[in-house]
Write a protein that holds these residues in place. Structure first.
Motif, PDB file in Angstrom:
ATOM      1  N   LEU A 268       0.828  -1.201   0.000  1.00 58.25           N
ATOM      2  CA  LEU A 268       0.000   0.000   0.000  1.00 58.25           C
ATOM      3  C   LEU A 268       0.861   1.249   0.000  1.00 58.25           C
ATOM      4  N   ASN A 269       1.947   1.230   0.751  1.00 57.01           N
ATOM      5  CA  ASN A 269       2.819   2.403   0.779  1.00 57.01           C
ATOM      6  C   ASN A 269       3.412   2.683  -0.601  1.00 57.01           C
ATOM      7  N   ALA A 270       3.760   1.607  -1.333  1.00 54.92           N
ATOM      8  CA  ALA A 270       4.273   1.775  -2.696  1.00 54.92           C
ATOM      9  C   ALA A 270       3.197   2.372  -3.605  1.00 54.92           C
ATOM     10  N   VAL A 271       1.954   1.924  -3.429  1.00 54.90           N
ATOM     11  CA  VAL A 271       0.840   2.473  -4.206  1.00 54.90           C
ATOM     12  C   VAL A 271       0.688   3.969  -3.925  1.00 54.90           C
ATOM     13  N   LEU A 272       0.711   4.342  -2.648  1.00 53.58           N
ATOM     14  CA  LEU A 272       0.525   5.743  -2.287  1.00 53.58           C
ATOM     15  C   LEU A 272       1.640   6.608  -2.856  1.00 53.58           C
ATOM     16  N   LYS A 273       2.874   6.122  -2.776  1.00 52.34           N
ATOM     17  CA  LYS A 273       4.000   6.916  -3.287  1.00 52.34           C
ATOM     18  C   LYS A 273       3.860   7.178  -4.783  1.00 52.34           C
ATOM     19  N   GLN A 274       3.587   6.116  -5.536  1.00 52.48           N
ATOM     20  CA  GLN A 274       3.535   6.303  -6.977  1.00 52.48           C
ATOM     21  C   GLN A 274       2.304   7.096  -7.398  1.00 52.48           C
ATOM     22  N   ALA A 275       1.191   6.878  -6.729  1.00 53.73           N
ATOM     23  CA  ALA A 275      -0.001   7.661  -7.035  1.00 53.73           C
ATOM     24  C   ALA A 275       0.212   9.133  -6.688  1.00 53.73           C
ATOM     25  N   ARG A 276       0.807   9.377  -5.540  1.00 47.07           N
ATOM     26  CA  ARG A 276       1.087  10.762  -5.107  1.00 47.07           C
ATOM     27  C   ARG A 276       1.996  11.465  -6.114  1.00 47.07           C
ATOM     28  N   ASP A 277       3.040  10.772  -6.528  1.00 47.79           N
ATOM     29  CA  ASP A 277       3.984  11.376  -7.477  1.00 47.79           C
ATOM     30  C   ASP A 277       3.332  11.651  -8.833  1.00 47.79           C
ATOM     31  N   ALA A 278       2.270  10.895  -9.137  1.00 52.88           N
ATOM     32  CA  ALA A 278       1.558  11.115 -10.400  1.00 52.88           C
ATOM     33  C   ALA A 278       0.542  12.241 -10.298  1.00 52.88           C
ATOM     34  N   GLY A 279       0.290  12.735  -9.070  1.00 49.80           N
ATOM     35  CA  GLY A 279      -0.644  13.834  -8.900  1.00 49.80           C
ATOM     36  C   GLY A 279      -1.936  13.471  -8.210  1.00 49.80           C
ATOM     37  N   VAL A 280      -2.044  12.227  -7.709  1.00 46.44           N
ATOM     38  CA  VAL A 280      -3.245  11.789  -6.998  1.00 46.44           C
ATOM     39  C   VAL A 280      -3.231  12.344  -5.579  1.00 46.44           C
ATOM     40  N   ILE A 281      -4.387  12.799  -5.098  1.00 44.86           N
ATOM     41  CA  ILE A 281      -4.527  13.293  -3.725  1.00 44.86           C
ATOM     42  C   ILE A 281      -4.632  12.100  -2.770  1.00 44.86           C
ATOM     43  N   ILE A 282      -3.866  12.136  -1.679  1.00 47.55           N
ATOM     44  CA  ILE A 282      -3.891  11.072  -0.678  1.00 47.55           C
ATOM     45  C   ILE A 282      -4.518  11.607   0.602  1.00 47.55           C
ATOM     46  N   ILE A 283      -5.576  10.933   1.071  1.00 49.21           N
ATOM     47  CA  ILE A 283      -6.243  11.304   2.316  1.00 49.21           C
ATOM     48  C   ILE A 283      -6.104  10.140   3.294  1.00 49.21           C
ATOM     49  N   HIS A 284      -5.398  10.381   4.391  1.00 51.61           N
ATOM     50  CA  HIS A 284      -5.227   9.370   5.429  1.00 51.61           C
ATOM     51  C   HIS A 284      -6.366   9.528   6.429  1.00 51.61           C
ATOM     52  N   ALA A 285      -7.064   8.435   6.703  1.00 53.56           N
ATOM     53  CA  ALA A 285      -8.250   8.510   7.553  1.00 53.56           C
ATOM     54  C   ALA A 285      -8.198   7.466   8.663  1.00 53.56           C
ATOM     55  N   PRO A 286      -7.290   7.639   9.639  1.00 46.66           N
ATOM     56  CA  PRO A 286      -7.266   6.745  10.807  1.00 46.66           C
ATOM     57  C   PRO A 286      -8.293   7.223  11.833  1.00 46.66           C
ATOM     58  N   SER A 287      -9.469   6.668  11.776  1.00 44.07           N
ATOM     59  CA  SER A 287     -10.594   7.183  12.566  1.00 44.07           C
ATOM     60  C   SER A 287     -10.282   7.175  14.059  1.00 44.07           C
ATOM     61  N   GLY A 288     -10.725   8.244  14.725  1.00 42.59           N
ATOM     62  CA  GLY A 288     -10.555   8.348  16.169  1.00 42.59           C
ATOM     63  C   GLY A 288      -9.169   8.757  16.603  1.00 42.59           C
ATOM     64  N   CYS A 289      -8.312   9.123  15.665  1.00 43.45           N
ATOM     65  CA  CYS A 289      -6.920   9.431  16.006  1.00 43.45           C
ATOM     66  C   CYS A 289      -6.528  10.874  15.683  1.00 43.45           C
ATOM     67  N   MET A 290      -7.494  11.750  15.487  1.00 45.40           N
ATOM     68  CA  MET A 290      -7.172  13.096  15.046  1.00 45.40           C
ATOM     69  C   MET A 290      -6.366  13.872  16.089  1.00 45.40           C
ATOM     70  N   GLU A 291      -6.578  13.555  17.364  1.00 48.62           N
ATOM     71  CA  GLU A 291      -5.827  14.256  18.411  1.00 48.62           C
ATOM     72  C   GLU A 291      -4.326  14.056  18.237  1.00 48.62           C
ATOM     73  N   LYS A 292      -3.943  12.856  17.820  1.00 49.54           N
ATOM     74  CA  LYS A 292      -2.528  12.530  17.620  1.00 49.54           C
ATOM     75  C   LYS A 292      -1.907  13.413  16.547  1.00 49.54           C
ATOM     76  N   TYR A 293      -2.730  13.867  15.604  1.00 48.20           N
ATOM     77  CA  TYR A 293      -2.216  14.625  14.460  1.00 48.20           C
ATOM     78  C   TYR A 293      -2.594  16.102  14.530  1.00 48.20           C
ATOM     79  N   ALA A 294      -2.942  16.585  15.707  1.00 48.87           N
ATOM     80  CA  ALA A 294      -3.456  17.958  15.838  1.00 48.87           C
ATOM     81  C   ALA A 294      -2.509  18.995  15.246  1.00 48.87           C
ATOM     82  N   ASP A 295      -1.214  18.773  15.373  1.00 48.74           N
ATOM     83  CA  ASP A 295      -0.239  19.756  14.885  1.00 48.74           C
ATOM     84  C   ASP A 295       0.408  19.350  13.566  1.00 48.74           C
TER      85      ASP A 295
END
Length: 547
Positions: free
Chosen positions: A85-112
């Motif tokens: 999956l990480n390889a998929v995300l890297k190549q898709a991202r480099d091609a211009g695809v938007i990547i949205i990470h959605a680890p539900s219930g964990c937004m506090e961890k990523y507040a900053d």
């Protein structure tokens, strides 16, 4: 503590490093979907269509790829496919695809985190759908189908001792063993310059709107729960008009084989994917982004059984899927391919199914096929792969010597070349026959657990003698005053492949435990698996509810 993963990663890390970069230009996507063979038939053709997606109009949503989970086996499976999956995300991202990470219930961890702030600062879209921030349990199109697994026990497939030990380990780390996750797994890279982090339906929708996203790929865990039901999940996006697909090889389910329909964990995933393709949205695979082959879990050793049904007389389009659903899901991956309802001489999806088949079961009667379909069948047989045939499979692709319709071909020698048979006709239906074991071959694995007592045949007795050299006769049938006819046998083909054929297969034969066991045994034997000494032929009762 993250589980040890060196053994699990193995070739997957190497694969990610060796895959060629995604070519510039549009994403060439092959969407797999299922279409009912006819209205209200309950049978579906598995089909594909090609689409070209603009990378800048495409997003990938990574659903709930948490660092930990209360189910230890779920963590192990996630760790297997995370590098891919990480390889998929890297190549898709480099091609211009938007990547949205959605680890539900964990937004506090990523507040900053810049990616979280980017999501929060995205202007709210003007067309945010009603209820986009709520869990979606079903959409109208699903009302036509029965939800295929019982997940009411939570779906953990840990054995009790394993689960208890894992819970104790989590507790010792100061974690809530029931909800131990706090962030997305570190095995996935979050690009702070380009990616987004959000678990909120309106935020995700607004990101898609701001970026003019038409196409969305969902991947992650767990398909039967979060991937389907979250506010940013398949159901919400599908019912609100997005061109959404599931990446079916980079996902998992929460399904316990101890629950209905009592099948292998991976079969449970297949059933959910099939449900999605029928009623929610199409699916794609990771190789469409990174090349190579589809991802497969290391522990998924199931042989792939393909059942091809294209006959009207014996209703095997009903009996064989029921048989497969009741008895094969524990040890096999099973696919069903049906003849076209509008074109007698076509079996849609046959070539695709044959490409990955390990065992091919044929229940077809007098069909000519388009050259590409018949050529795929010939290639499968020539490769020496195993075949199983019932009833009309002896005259599956022959028209009694008549010219086939324009644009189609026949295989008049199919009976002799594939089954080693010699079907010429059958006795009248009114002439009753008795089926008996060939005692000299009574210890053959295909006869294991099959009653030695003679039993009456429901349908007419086929005239199949004499058989070709290389056959081993297992059952015979006799009409009073007539010579015995072969009814079931194995055949070593000229291509060195093995075949099993039986002229049984009438609708009522599927209620006969001797026939059920015979057909089961033949599939295990054809797949090269040990035929079980015992097999519970009690059909599992579904739960009295949907979902």
């Amino acid at each position: 503590m993250i589980l040890p993963i060196r053994r699990l990663l193995g070739s997957f890390c190497a694969l990610a490093l060796l895959i060629a970069p995604l070519a510039a230009g549009d994403l060439q996507m092959k969407l797999r979907f299922q279409q009912e063979t006819a209205p209200d038939s309950g049978h579906f053709h598995q089909l594909t269509r090609d689409e070209a997606w603009k990378p800048e109009k495409t997003a990938i949503i990574v659903c709930d790829m948490w660092d930990l989970h209360h189910c230890r086996n779920a963590v192990l499976r996630e760790q297997q496919f995370a590098p891919r999956l990480n390889a998929v995300l890297k190549q898709a991202r480099d091609a211009g695809v938007i990547i949205i990470h959605a680890p539900s219930g964990c937004m506090e961890k990523y507040a900053d985190h810049p990616s979280r702030k980017r999501a929060e600062q995205t202007p709210k879209a003007a067309d945010i759908p009603t209820d986009i921030n709520t869990w979606c349990y079903q959409i109208p199109s699903e009302e036509d189908g029965i939800y295929p697994v019982d997940q009411s026990d939570g779906g953990s497939d840990d054995d009790p001792k394993q689960h208890a030990a894992w819970a104790a380990e989590l507790t010792a780390q100061g974690l809530n063993s029931k909800i131990p996750w706090s962030k997305q797994t570190d095995m996935l890279t979050i690009d702070p310059e380009r990616d987004y982090i959000s678990d909120k339906g309106d935020e995700v929708w607004s990101i898609l709107a701001q970026k003019n996203i038409d196409n969305v790929i969902l991947t992650g865990v767990h398909t039967n729960m979060c991937v389907l039901g979250r506010p940013f999940g398949l159901r919400q996006l599908s019912r609100n008009g997005k061109n959404v697909v599931l990446m079916r090889d980079l996902t998992d389910t929460m399904y316990n084989p101890g629950a209905w329909p009592f099948v292998n964990h991976f079969t449970g995933t297949d059933l959910i994917v099939s449900h999605i393709e029928k009623f929610v949205c199409p699916t794609v695979t990771s190789d469409q982004i990174v090349g190579g082959e589809e991802f497969a879990f290391a522990d998924d050793k199931r042989p792939h059984v393909v059942m091809v049904m294209a006959e009207d007389e014996y209703e095997t389009a009903q009996t064989l899927p029921q048989f497969g659903g009741d008895f094969l899901g524990r040890d096999f991956r099973v696919s069903y391919v049906y003849g076209s309802e509008t074109d007698r001489n076509s079996i849609p999806g046959l070539e695709k199914a044959l490409a990955t088949a390990d065992v091919l079961l044929i229940s077809v009667r007098r069909r000519a096929l388009p050259p590409e379909q018949l050529e795929a069948l010939r290639k499968y047989v020539a490769a020496g792969k195993p075949m199983v045939g019932i009833r009309t499979a002896s005259h599956a692709f022959g028209l009694r010597g008549k010219e086939p319709p324009e644009g189609t071909e026949t295989w008049e020698e199919f009976d002799a070349e594939v089954w080693g048979g010699n079907y010429t006709n059958h006795y009248p239906n009114g002439m009753k026959s008795m089926i008996e074991t060939v005692e000299a071959n009574a210890k053959h694995p295909i006869l294991r657990g099959v009653s030695r007592e003679p039993f009456p045949q429901v349908g007419s007795l086929y005239q199949t003698a004499p058989l070709a050299a290389g056959t081993t006769m297992l059952l015979t049938g006799t009409v009073e005053g007539k010579p015995a006819e072969p009814v079931a046998w194995t055949f070593r083909r000229a291509d060195s492949g093995w075949s099993f054929y039986t002229s049984l297969g009438h609708k009522e034969d599927f209620q006969n435990k001797s026939f059920q066991r015979l057909l089961l045994n033949s599939i295990y034997w054809a797949a090269g698996l040990e035929v079980p000494n015992h097999f519970d032929l009690t059909k599992p009762a579904p739960p009295q509810r949907k979902g």
